[in-house]
Design a protein around this motif. Structure first.
Motif, PDB file in Angstrom:
ATOM      1  N   LYS A 487      23.195 -31.637 -19.722  1.00  0.00           N
ATOM      2  CA  LYS A 487      21.791 -30.774 -20.265  1.00  0.00           C
ATOM      3  C   LYS A 487      20.602 -30.836 -18.948  1.00  0.00           C
ATOM      4  CE  LYS A 487      21.883 -31.831 -24.953  1.00  0.00           C
ATOM      5  NZ  LYS A 487      22.527 -30.594 -26.349  1.00  0.00           N
ATOM      6  N   PRO A 488      19.377 -29.946 -18.576  1.00  0.00           N
ATOM      7  CA  PRO A 488      17.944 -30.548 -18.224  1.00  0.00           C
ATOM      8  C   PRO A 488      17.533 -32.066 -19.375  1.00  0.00           C
ATOM      9  CG  PRO A 488      18.182 -28.562 -18.479  1.00  0.00           C
ATOM     10  CD  PRO A 488      19.791 -28.758 -18.768  1.00  0.00           C
ATOM     11  N   GLY A 489      16.348 -32.317 -19.146  1.00  0.00           N
ATOM     12  CA  GLY A 489      15.683 -33.263 -19.849  1.00  0.00           C
ATOM     13  C   GLY A 489      15.643 -34.650 -20.008  1.00  0.00           C
ATOM     14  N   ASN A 490      14.897 -34.763 -20.719  1.00  0.00           N
ATOM     15  CA  ASN A 490      15.261 -36.390 -20.793  1.00  0.00           C
ATOM     16  C   ASN A 490      16.253 -37.046 -21.389  1.00  0.00           C
ATOM     17  OD1 ASN A 490      15.263 -39.142 -21.086  1.00  0.00           O
ATOM     18  ND2 ASN A 490      12.632 -39.939 -21.492  1.00  0.00           N
ATOM     19  N   PRO A 491      16.885 -38.048 -21.418  1.00  0.00           N
ATOM     20  CA  PRO A 491      18.715 -38.367 -21.953  1.00  0.00           C
ATOM     21  C   PRO A 491      17.725 -39.336 -22.966  1.00  0.00           C
ATOM     22  CG  PRO A 491      18.787 -38.093 -19.623  1.00  0.00           C
ATOM     23  CD  PRO A 491      17.483 -38.061 -19.513  1.00  0.00           C
ATOM     24  N   LEU A 492      17.465 -40.271 -22.129  1.00  0.00           N
ATOM     25  CA  LEU A 492      16.182 -41.149 -23.554  1.00  0.00           C
ATOM     26  C   LEU A 492      15.788 -40.571 -25.194  1.00  0.00           C
ATOM     27  CD1 LEU A 492      14.804 -43.504 -21.066  1.00  0.00           C
ATOM     28  CD2 LEU A 492      17.275 -44.071 -21.991  1.00  0.00           C
ATOM     29  N   ASP A 493      14.849 -39.612 -24.317  1.00  0.00           N
ATOM     30  CA  ASP A 493      14.392 -38.357 -25.472  1.00  0.00           C
ATOM     31  C   ASP A 493      15.290 -37.967 -26.800  1.00  0.00           C
ATOM     32  OD1 ASP A 493      11.734 -38.410 -26.514  1.00  0.00           O
ATOM     33  OD2 ASP A 493      11.916 -35.863 -25.864  1.00  0.00           O
ATOM     34  N   ARG A 494      16.275 -37.383 -26.253  1.00  0.00           N
ATOM     35  CA  ARG A 494      17.283 -36.662 -26.943  1.00  0.00           C
ATOM     36  C   ARG A 494      18.703 -38.176 -27.917  1.00  0.00           C
ATOM     37  NH1 ARG A 494      19.214 -33.657 -21.736  1.00  0.00           N
ATOM     38  NH2 ARG A 494      19.977 -35.139 -21.016  1.00  0.00           N
ATOM     39  N   HIS A 495      18.583 -39.095 -26.956  1.00  0.00           N
ATOM     40  CA  HIS A 495      19.621 -40.126 -27.639  1.00  0.00           C
ATOM     41  C   HIS A 495      19.479 -40.198 -28.933  1.00  0.00           C
ATOM     42  CE1 HIS A 495      21.551 -43.694 -27.870  1.00  0.00           C
ATOM     43  NE2 HIS A 495      22.447 -44.090 -26.652  1.00  0.00           N
ATOM     44  N   PRO A 496      20.661 -39.890 -29.581  1.00  0.00           N
ATOM     45  CA  PRO A 496      20.288 -40.630 -30.803  1.00  0.00           C
ATOM     46  C   PRO A 496      20.100 -41.629 -31.753  1.00  0.00           C
ATOM     47  CG  PRO A 496      22.614 -40.469 -30.275  1.00  0.00           C
ATOM     48  CD  PRO A 496      22.141 -39.741 -28.995  1.00  0.00           C
ATOM     49  N   THR A 497      19.905 -42.525 -31.236  1.00  0.00           N
ATOM     50  CA  THR A 497      19.776 -44.241 -32.495  1.00  0.00           C
ATOM     51  C   THR A 497      18.931 -44.931 -30.859  1.00  0.00           C
ATOM     52  OG1 THR A 497      21.371 -44.971 -30.941  1.00  0.00           O
ATOM     53  CG2 THR A 497      22.151 -44.293 -33.068  1.00  0.00           C
ATOM     54  N   TRP A 498      18.907 -44.801 -29.192  1.00  0.00           N
ATOM     55  CA  TRP A 498      18.318 -46.018 -28.717  1.00  0.00           C
ATOM     56  C   TRP A 498      16.517 -45.848 -28.758  1.00  0.00           C
ATOM     57  CZ3 TRP A 498      14.143 -45.547 -24.161  1.00  0.00           C
ATOM     58  CH2 TRP A 498      14.154 -46.857 -23.828  1.00  0.00           C
ATOM     59  N   LYS A 499      15.974 -44.624 -29.492  1.00  0.00           N
ATOM     60  CA  LYS A 499      14.885 -45.113 -28.895  1.00  0.00           C
ATOM     61  C   LYS A 499      14.332 -45.800 -30.498  1.00  0.00           C
ATOM     62  CE  LYS A 499      13.981 -40.111 -30.605  1.00  0.00           C
ATOM     63  NZ  LYS A 499      13.585 -38.918 -29.486  1.00  0.00           N
ATOM     64  N   ASN A 500      15.346 -45.472 -31.597  1.00  0.00           N
ATOM     65  CA  ASN A 500      15.152 -45.636 -32.635  1.00  0.00           C
ATOM     66  C   ASN A 500      14.713 -47.291 -32.672  1.00  0.00           C
ATOM     67  OD1 ASN A 500      14.532 -43.238 -33.984  1.00  0.00           O
ATOM     68  ND2 ASN A 500      16.776 -43.881 -34.353  1.00  0.00           N
ATOM     69  N   CYS A 501      13.715 -47.826 -33.404  1.00  0.00           N
ATOM     70  CA  CYS A 501      13.815 -49.280 -33.298  1.00  0.00           C
ATOM     71  C   CYS A 501      12.212 -49.529 -34.851  1.00  0.00           C
ATOM     72  CB  CYS A 501      13.268 -50.582 -32.042  1.00  0.00           C
ATOM     73  SG  CYS A 501      10.973 -48.939 -31.385  1.00  0.00           S
ATOM     74  N   ALA A 502      11.932 -51.168 -34.882  1.00  0.00           N
ATOM     75  CA  ALA A 502      10.956 -52.321 -35.749  1.00  0.00           C
ATOM     76  C   ALA A 502       9.992 -52.339 -34.827  1.00  0.00           C
ATOM     77  CB  ALA A 502      11.646 -53.105 -35.982  1.00  0.00           C
ATOM     78  N   CYS A 503       9.150 -51.693 -35.536  1.00  0.00           N
ATOM     79  CA  CYS A 503       7.612 -52.026 -34.529  1.00  0.00           C
ATOM     80  C   CYS A 503       7.499 -53.963 -34.368  1.00  0.00           C
ATOM     81  CB  CYS A 503       6.507 -51.576 -35.589  1.00  0.00           C
ATOM     82  SG  CYS A 503       4.839 -52.558 -34.911  1.00  0.00           S
ATOM     83  N   PRO A 504       7.439 -54.457 -33.874  1.00  0.00           N
ATOM     84  CA  PRO A 504       7.287 -55.594 -33.459  1.00  0.00           C
ATOM     85  C   PRO A 504       5.943 -56.568 -33.738  1.00  0.00           C
ATOM     86  CG  PRO A 504       7.842 -54.743 -31.211  1.00  0.00           C
ATOM     87  CD  PRO A 504       6.963 -53.884 -31.926  1.00  0.00           C
ATOM     88  N   SER A 505       5.446 -55.393 -34.391  1.00  0.00           N
ATOM     89  CA  SER A 505       3.638 -55.696 -34.693  1.00  0.00           C
ATOM     90  C   SER A 505       4.149 -55.557 -37.083  1.00  0.00           C
ATOM     91  CB  SER A 505       2.578 -55.501 -34.118  1.00  0.00           C
ATOM     92  OG  SER A 505       1.249 -55.233 -34.891  1.00  0.00           O
ATOM     93  N   CYS A 506       4.451 -54.813 -37.493  1.00  0.00           N
ATOM     94  CA  CYS A 506       4.684 -55.128 -38.609  1.00  0.00           C
ATOM     95  C   CYS A 506       5.545 -54.803 -39.052  1.00  0.00           C
ATOM     96  CB  CYS A 506       3.581 -53.412 -38.567  1.00  0.00           C
ATOM     97  SG  CYS A 506       4.350 -52.145 -38.283  1.00  0.00           S
ATOM     98  N   GLY A 507       6.665 -54.627 -38.336  1.00  0.00           N
ATOM     99  CA  GLY A 507       8.507 -54.102 -38.833  1.00  0.00           C
ATOM    100  C   GLY A 507       8.528 -53.098 -39.359  1.00  0.00           C
ATOM    101  N   LYS A 508       7.567 -52.064 -39.350  1.00  0.00           N
ATOM    102  CA  LYS A 508       8.522 -50.494 -39.972  1.00  0.00           C
ATOM    103  C   LYS A 508       8.504 -50.167 -39.116  1.00  0.00           C
ATOM    104  CE  LYS A 508       4.017 -49.861 -42.147  1.00  0.00           C
ATOM    105  NZ  LYS A 508       2.744 -49.124 -42.603  1.00  0.00           N
TER     106      LYS A 508
END
Length: 884
Positions: A487-508
Motif C-alpha cells: 500500500k502507499p505511504g512510507n513503509p519505514l513508518d508502518r514497519h512494526p519494529t524497525w523504528k523502535n530503538c533506545a535513545c543513545p543519549s538517555c537509553g529510554k
RNA sequence: GCGGACGUGGUGGAACCGGUAGACACACAAGACUUAAAAUCUUGAGGGGGCAACCCCGUGCGGGUUCGAGUCCCGCCGUCCGCACCA
C-alpha cells in the motif's frame, strides 16, 4: 535495417568485418589485460573523466550510448596521450521508480534495482567502454550509504544540517510529500488527489550559507558552459537592497506589532510609495485576521491558490485592506495603508513589501484595481518631463528622480545612496530605520523524503533528548529487508519494529527517523567516492587529492541547476566539516560538458496509436517517403522529430543496434555530424552510413596491410611527391583530430578522419618505396585516430597490420611539425574585396614578390581593367586584396 | 515579463584571431562492374546567366564599421531554451 545484410551470420565474404562477432573478443582481451584499471599511485599526470552515472531504470537508452561514447573517446584519447586516467562507472540506485515497481509487483525495490543493474552493466560492457569496473559503486548499497550517513552527522555537527518546520505539498492518498514538479494542476501526479499544503518538520542542508561563494566561484569555472553558469547565477538570485523598518500607527496596529520590516531593492523610489503589502501567512496578516473574519477568509483563499505557472498567470492581483496604517520612514506625517496581497511571497525577503506603483508593474496593476495613488518618481532617460505620465505601463528602469523632494534631479543610483545614508542614520526604537542587505533567492535544500528506497537519515527521536544523532559506531542505519510494499505511504513508518530503538543519549525507548534522504544527496559526492571506493572513511584524503577535481564531467543539461549546484555545495560542506583533510580545492568539476539529446521521428498508426520505429516500414525517399504499419499493411503517419521517449515509442534499442551493426558503428554514428552539445537525430540512413565507413576502414587497412612496407621498416631517405602528400595529410589529420578531441568537437574530428581516409584510399593503388612506407605510417595513424571512437575496429585493424600488441595501449603519435606546414601555399587574390584568382607561391615569399606575382595573374589583370593598384593588402599565407 | 542561445545548400553541419563560404557526411544524379540487384568504385552538384573562358547574386531581413564581414556594431524578424508574482 536492410534485410539483405546479415552481419550476425558467418562472414560470407571474407573481406567483410563482422563487428558483432569480433567485438566481444576484443572486450575480453581488454578485460584480461586489465588495462583500464586505474592506479592511485602513479607519477603520470592524472585525468579524471566522468559521465553522470545512470539511474538503473531497466535498460540503457540511446541517450546513455551518446553520453558514454563521448566520455569514452575522451578517456581513451587521454590514456593514449600518457595520462593516468580514471574512468569509473556506478549506479544512482535509490529512487522512487524502484519503490513504485515494488508496489506494482508486491516485491522489494532492491530486487528490481539489482536486476536492472545487472542488465545495464551487460549492455554497457557490450559498448566496449574503457571503464574501471573495479571501482563500481551502487548508492543503494550499505557500503555506500553508511558513509553518507556519516557525512550527514558531520554536517549536523557543523550546523550545516538542521531541522525546521516548513510547508510542503502533501498527497493525502499516497501519504507522501511531493516535489513541486510532481504536482500537476493541484493534484498528485500518481494518485490524482488534490494536494494539500502541509506544515511538516523536515531536514534541511544549509546551502544558503554558501550563496555568496557558490555565486562568486562561478567566475572561476571557465571550462563550464556559459549557459549553465548563468542558470546557476539566476537560480542563486542575488539582489542588493535595504531592509527597512516601518513604524505602524498605534491606533490601527494589532497588539505586539509596533513595526513592520520590508525588503526593497529600490529605496530610491520611496516617495512613490502608495501602500504596503504583506503575504497571507505573514504574522501581521494573521494578527489582523483574528479580529476580522472577512480578512481571515481572504487569507485562506490566498493560501489555497496554487503556485503552478498556469495558476500564477491567470491569477489576478488581489488584496485586502487590513485597516492598519504605516508611517512613511521619510515623513512621519505620511500614513500608508497595509494590505494583504496574494502576490506577496512569504518566503522571499521578509514577506512584506512597500509598493511604488509608478515603478513596478504588479504594484501598478494593484493600485489601479484598488484606486490607490500612482505618483511618478523616475523620469526615464530621454523622456519629456512635461509630457511624462504613467498610464498602464510602469517605469521600472533607471532615470532621473522627480516628485521626490530632496532627491529631485538625482539619478536613481545617487538617490539610492542618499536614501540609504539617511535611513542608516535615522533610528526607530534605538535601531537604524534602514540597513543595506544582500538577499538571495536560493533557499535551503529540503532533503527529507517519506519514502523507503533512500538513505535513512541517522537520527533517533527521544521524548526527553529530542533529535539525537545515531552514534557513528552504530552506522549504518540499514533499511529493513522485510518492509511491505502493498500500500502507499512510507513503509519505514508502518514497519512494526524497525523504528523502535533506545535513545543513545538517555537509553529510554525512542523512535527512529523514518524519512530518507533526497536521492540528490547520493549523487552529490559519488565522484569523490570513486577515487577510493574501498576507503573506511567516506573520502580518502590521499586518493581524493590525487584524482580530484574531475577533469572532464559530461552529462545532460537537465542537471544544470539541481545536481550540479547541489554537488558544488555538498563538496564544500563535507570538506568544511572535516572530510578530505588537506584537499586544497572547492570545486569538484573543473570542466563540464552538457551533451544534447537523441531524437527520432515519431510514427502513428491509422488507429492513432504510437508505433515503434521497428513496427514501421517505408516506401520512397525524401519528400515522397511514406510509412506503413508493417503488421497491418495500413498507412502510418510520420510525425515530428522528438526526444526519444517511451510515451511516444520513438525508441531504438541499443542492444538491437549493437547486435546488428556493432558497438563501433553506434558509437561512430553518435559522434558524427551533430555537434555534441546539440540534439542528434537518429536515422536509419545515418547508421547505415556509419556501418559503411566501418567496412571501408577495414577494407582499406586490409589492403594497406598487404601492400605497405613491413612493420618497423626504416624510413626511406627520399619520398616522392605522392608519398610526401600522404604524409602531410596524415600528420595534419593527427594534429587536427587531437585538438578537436581535446575540445570535444567530435563531429569535426570525425570529418578530419574522413578526409584522411579519402587521401589514403586515393594513394593505395599507387606504389613506390616512399609511398609504401608512407602508407604504413598513415595506416598506423588512421588506426590510432579511430581507436578512441571505434576501439574494437581499431584492434582488428592493428592486428591485421601485423602487430601483436593492443591498439588500446598505443601512444598517440607525435605529429611532425615540419609536415604540418607546406612549402608552397595557395592563397586567394581579391580585387576590391572580390575573389578574382588564386596564387600559389613559396610559403616564405617576400611581400614585394607576392605583390608582383599577384598583379600578373590573369584574373587580376582582367578585373583591374587597366586601372592602377591604389593599395595592396597582403596578409601572409592568408589573402591578398588589391584596391583598384 | 526577465535572462540567454541560435538563424549557413535538398539535409546534418564546417569555416582558428575579420581573410578563398559550403570542409566532411547524408540524400540525389550520371557512369563503371553485374544477367540483375546489393555492395563497391569514378564523376557531378549553392542559385542564376553563358557553348565556353567567365560574369552576377548568395550565410534570416535592413543599415553600419572595414581594403575585406557568416564572423564585429546598431535596429528588426523568426526559432529554441532557462527562470518567473523574487519586491
Amino acid at each position: 535495417m536492410p534485410p539483405e545484410s546479415k552481419p550476425n551470420d558467418q562472414n560470407t565474404a571474407p573481406e567483410r568485418y563482422n563487428a558483432p562477432a569480433r567485438e566481444p573478443y576484443w572486450q575480453a582481451k581488454w578485460d584480461e589485460a586489465q588495462i583500464f584499471k586505474a592506479g592511485n599511485n602513479s607519477s603520470d599526470p592524472k585525468c579524471y573523466v566522468l559521465e553522470m552515472f545512470p539511474y538503473p531504470s531497466g535498460r540503457i537508452h540511446m541517450g546513455h550510448v551518446r553520453n558514454y561514447a563521448m566520455g569514452d573517446v575522451f578517456a581513451r584519447y587521454k590514456r593514449a596521450k600518457g595520462f593516468n586516467v580514471l574512468h569509473p562507472m556506478g549506479w544512482d540506485a535509490f529512487g522512487m521508480p524502484a519503490e513504485n515497481a515494488a508496489i506494482e509487483r508486491n516485491s522489494h525495490p532492491g530486487t528490481w534495482t539489482y536486476a536492472n543493474i545487472a542488465t545495464m552493466k551487460t549492455q554497457l560492457k557490450s559498448m566496449g567502454l574503457s571503464l574501471d569496473w573495479s571501482r563500481e559503486i551502487a548508492t543503494c548499497g550499505p557500503d555506500y550509504y553508511r558513509h553518507q550517513q556519516k557525512l550527514f552527522l558531520d554536517l549536523l555537527n557543523k550546523g550545516l544540517a538542521y531541522r525546521k518546520s516548513s510547508k510542503v505539498n502533501w498527497d493525502p492518498v499516497d501519504h507522501t510529500v511531493l516535489a513541486n514538479e510532481q504536482v500537476i494542476d493541484g493534484r498528485g501526479w500518481r494518485s490524482g488527489a488534490l494536494v494539500e499544503s502541509r506544515e511538516l518538520t523536515q531536514w534541511f542542508f544549509k546551502i544558503s550559507q554558501y550563496s555568496d561563494e557558490l555565486l562568486d566561484a562561478l567566475g572561476t569555472l571557465d571550462k563550464w558552459p556559459e549557459k549553465v553558469r548563468l542558470m546557476q547565477a539566476n537560480w542563486i538570485g542575488r539582489s542588493e537592497g535595504m531592509l527597512l523598518t516601518w513604524a505602524l500607527d498605534k491606533k490601527t496596529a494589532p497588539n505586539g506589532h509596533a513595526t513592520l520590516d520590508i525588503y526593497t531593492t529600490r529605496p530610491d523610489t520611496l516617495f512613490g510609495a502608495s501602500f504596503l503589502a504583506v503575504a497571507a501567512d505573514h504574522p501581521l496578516a494573521k494578527a489582523a485576521a483574528e479580529k476580522n473574519p472577512k480578512l481571515a477568509t481572504f487569507c485562506d483563499e490566498c493560501r489555497r491558490m496554487g503556485t503552478s505557472v498556469a495558476d500564477l498567470e491567470s491569477a489576478e492581483k488581489q488584496g485586502f485592506d487590513t485597516g492598519i496604517r504605516a508611517v512613511h520612514p521619510l515623513d512621519k506625517d505620511w500614513l500608508l495603508p497595509v494590505y494583504v496581497a496574494n502576490f506577496v511571497l512569504m518566503d522571499y525577503g521578509t514577506g512584506a513589501i512597500f509598493a511604488c506603483p509608478s515603478g513596478d508593474q504588479r504594484d501598478l496593476d494593484f493600485a489601479r484595481k484598488y484606486k490607490l495613488p500612482v505618483v511618478p518618481v523616475v523620469l526615464p532617460a530621454g523622456a519629456d518631463a512635461a509630457a511624462f505620465s504613467i498610464k498602464d505601463k510602469a517605469a521600472d528602469g533607471n532615470g532621473t528622480m522627480i516628485n521626490s523632494r530632496f532627491l529631485d534631479g538625482m539619478t536613481t543610483t545617487d538617490a539610492f545612496e542618499a536614501v540609504a545614508k539617511k535611513l542608516e542614520a535615522d533610528t526607530l526604537g534605538g535601531r537604524p530605520v534602514g540597513v543595506r542587505k544582500v538577499n538571495f533567492r536560493l533557499r535551503d535544500w529540503g532533503i527529507s523524503r517519506q519514502r523507503y528506497w533512500g538513505c535513512p537519515i541517522p537520527i533517533i527521536h527521544c521524548e526527553t533528548c529530542g533529535a539525537v544523532p545515531v552514534p557513528a559506531k552504530d552506522l549504518p542505519v540499514k533499511l529493513p529487508d522485510d518492509a511491505t510494499f502493498d500500500k502507499p505511504g512510507n513503509p519505514l513508518d508502518r514497519h512494526p519494529t524497525w523504528k523502535n530503538c533506545a535513545c543513545p543519549s538517555c537509553g529510554k525507548p525512542a523512535r527512529r527517523e523514518t524519512d530518507t534522504m533526497d536521492t540528490f544527496v547520493d549523487s552529490s559526492w559519488y565522484y569523490a567516492r570513486f577515487t577510493d571506493p574501498q576507503s573506511e572513511t567516506p573520502i580518502d584524503p590521499k586518493a581524493a587529492s590525487y584524482w580530484l577535481p574531475v577533469d572532464q564531467y559530461i552529462g545532460g543539461i537537465e542537471h544544470a541547476i539541481l545536481h550540479l549546484l547541489y554537488s558544488r555545495f555538498f563538496f564544500r560542506a563535507i570538506t568544511d566539516s572535516g572530510h578530505g583533510t588537506g584537499l586544497n580545492m572547492r570545486e569538484p568539476f573543473s570542466a563540464l560538458f552538457t551533451q544534447g539529446m537523441v531524437t527520432h521521428e515519431t510514427y502513428k498508426s491509422a488507429a492513432g496509436k504510437w508505433l515503434l520505429p521497428s513496427e514501421v516500414s517505408f516506401k520512397g525517399e525524401g519528400d515522397t517517403r511514406t510509412a506503413l504499419e508493417t503488421a497491418t499493411g495500413k498507412p502510418a503517419a510520420i510525425g515530428s522529430i522528438e526526444k526519444m521517449s517511451k510515451s511516444k515509442k520513438n525508441l531504438v534499442d541499443p542492444d538491437d543496434i549493437i547486435a546488428h551493426w556493432g558497438a563501433d558503428c553506434a558509437r561512430w554514428f553518435m559522434l558524427s555530424d551533430s555537434p555534441p552539445e546539440r540534439d542528434v537525430i537518429w536515422t536509419e540512413a545515418g547508421v547505415q552510413g556509419a556501418g559503411r565507413f566501418v567496412q571501408r576502414v577495414w577494407r582499406l587497412i586490409d589492403d594497406a596491410a598487404s601492400k605497405s612496407a613491413a612493420p618497423g621498416s626504416t624510413m626511406p631517405a627520399d619520398f616522392g611527391d605522392d608519398a610526401l602528400a600522404l604524409r602531410r595529410a596524415a600528420h595534419k589529420a593527427l594534429d587536427g583530430v587531437a585538438r578537436n578531441i581535446e575540445g570535444l568537437r567530435f563531429n569535426v574530428a570525425v570529418a578530419q578522419i574522413y578526409e584522411l581516409t579519402n587521401e589514403f584510399s586515393a594513394a593505395l593503388p599507387k606504389s613506390s618505396q616512399g609511398l609504401d612506407w608512407a602508407i604504413r605510417e598513415a595506416a598506423g595513424f588512421l588506426v590510432k585516430m579511430i581507436a578512441p571512437m571505434m576501439p574494437h575496429l581499431a584492434e582488428e585493424c592493428w592486428s591485421r597490420l601485423g602487430y601483436n600488441t593492443l591498439a588500446a595501449n598505443q601512444a598517440w603519435p607525435q605529429a611532425d611539425p615540419a609536415l604540418l606546414v607546406d612549402d608552397r601555399v595557395t592563397i586567394a587574390v581579391q580585387v576590391n574585396g572580390k575573389r578574382r584568382d588564386e596564387l600559389t607561391i613559396a610559403r616564405d615569399a617576400k611581400n614585394g614578390d607576392i605583390e608582383a606575382a599577384a598583379l600578373r595573374l590573369e584574373g587580376v589583370v582582367r578585373a583591374m581593367e587597366g586601372r592602377p593598384a591604389k593599395k595592396v593588402i597582403i596578409v601572409p599565407q592568408r589573402i591578398i586584396n588589391i584596391v583598384a
